[in-house]
Design a protein around this motif. Structure first.
Motif: not given
Ligand code: ADP
Ligand code: MG
Length: 318
Positions: A50-65
């Motif tokens: 979940v954004e803001g909990i497991h990854f920061p806001e505006s986290y790069p989407p390729d890293y998120l994937g």
């Protein structure tokens, strides 16, 4: 862009590019169909970010994937499973082309690195969050579990600990140094220990992946096995990048910070001695399993501080 166009544009190509493996029917129907080879058990798990909990806001989407699939795949590694396929439930505030293209690229890279084919999913509108269900297989009866540790077994961890947690302090640095980039890479592109997990099935007596920090995750393994352990904190594997950047705090990161996705496992000493060198090279022995519950740390002040601070003292999630 409508829901179906979005799926067709970003996720169908990704599913078509993936090696089908055990998938009889992939993305596009009401369900996917996976065929299990004879003599294999299906191993599956779901993970949500979940954004803001497991990854920061505006986290790069390729890293998120990449990170989302790596975190889910790490559970397969901990069970000794061979990866097969995954489904993706994605909740998005809006259909932003640039964001989706980068997200799909990170996901595709991770899928091919881990041998996981996209088999389907669900797309909804809302706050940014994603759930990934992964499927893998193991030889019938050989899934590694948390509950098989026996007194006398050695306690081992793979790789180095604390790097991803320490990287959180550098997420906003605009021009990170080379050593800072080393830590950041551990956070952005975790490498689940899939080959190691599969090699350990049948060798290790218990295993867990370290997603919430060694202290917390080792305790889960000990609870499930109804045993305790004596751990030598001086033996915890620390990277030189971690030591360089965090100095005296390095051990605290290794004990308490999560997101490394290394394995913690137990096995009899003779099993470790008989293991192939390629396996032993990835492992560090940090202690031994005892019949007495609880953890006895080599350093008594540490026993007190671990007990006192609880399990998530150092988890400075973004
Ligand atoms: P249903 O209404 O039957 O649940 P959907 O309309 O939600 O099906 O999805 C259509 C197809 O697209 C299905 O095969 C589904 O698995 C796939 N799909 C939907 N969203 C995603 C996604 N985010 N990633 C991958 N596949 C998806
Ligand atoms: Mg349907």
């Amino acid at each position: 862009m409508g829901e179906f166009e979005l799926i067709r544009t970003y996720f169908l190509p990704l599913a078509q590019a993936a090696p089908k493996g055990a998938l009889v029917l992939g993305l596009g129907d009401d369900c996917a169909v996976q065929r299990l080879p004879a003599g294999r058990d299906l191993v599956f798990s779901i993970d949500t970010m979940v954004e803001g909990i497991h990854f920061p806001e505006s986290y790069p989407p390729d890293y998120l994937g990449w990170r989302a699939l790596a975190a889910a795949a790490s559970d397969l590694a901990a069970m000794g499973a061979e990866p097969a396929c995954f489904t993706l439930a994605l909740t998005l505030p809006e259909a932003n082309d640039q964001w989706l293209a980068r997200f799909a690229r990170g996901l595709a890279d991770a899928g091919s690195a881990f041998g996981l084919a996209l088999a389907g999913g669900d797309t909804t509108r809302g706050g940014l969050a994603l759930s990934i269900q992964v499927h893998g297989t193991v030889t019938q009866g050989l899934a590694l579990t948390r509950s098989g540790a026996n007194p006398g077994d050695l306690v081992c961890v793979s790789g180095t600990l604390g790097d991803a947690g320490a990287a959180l302090e550098y997420l906003d640095v605009t021009a990170p140094t080379e050593v800072e980039r080393e830590l950041l890479e551990r956070y952005h592109h975790p490498q689940p220990r899939l080959a190691l997990g599969q090699a350990l099935a049948g060798l290790a007596t218990a295993a867990i992946d370290i997603s919430d920090g060694l202290v917390a995750d080792l305790q889960h393994l000990l609870d499930a096995s109804e045993v305790g352990a004596t751990i030598d904190s001086a033996r915890l594997p620390l990277s030189s990048a971690l030591k360089t950047l965090t100095g005296e705090r390095a051990l605290q990161f290794a004990l308490h910070s999560g997101d490394d996705y290394e394995l913690c496992l137990t096995l009899p000493e003779q099993a470790l001695r008989a293991a192939p060198e390629a396996i032993r090279d990835q492992l560090t022995v940090i202690g031994v399993i005892d019949s007495q519950t609880g953890v006895r740390w080599s350093d008594e002040s540490l026993s007190a501080s671990v007990a006192e601070t609880g399990f998530d003292h150092f988890r400075s999630r973004p």
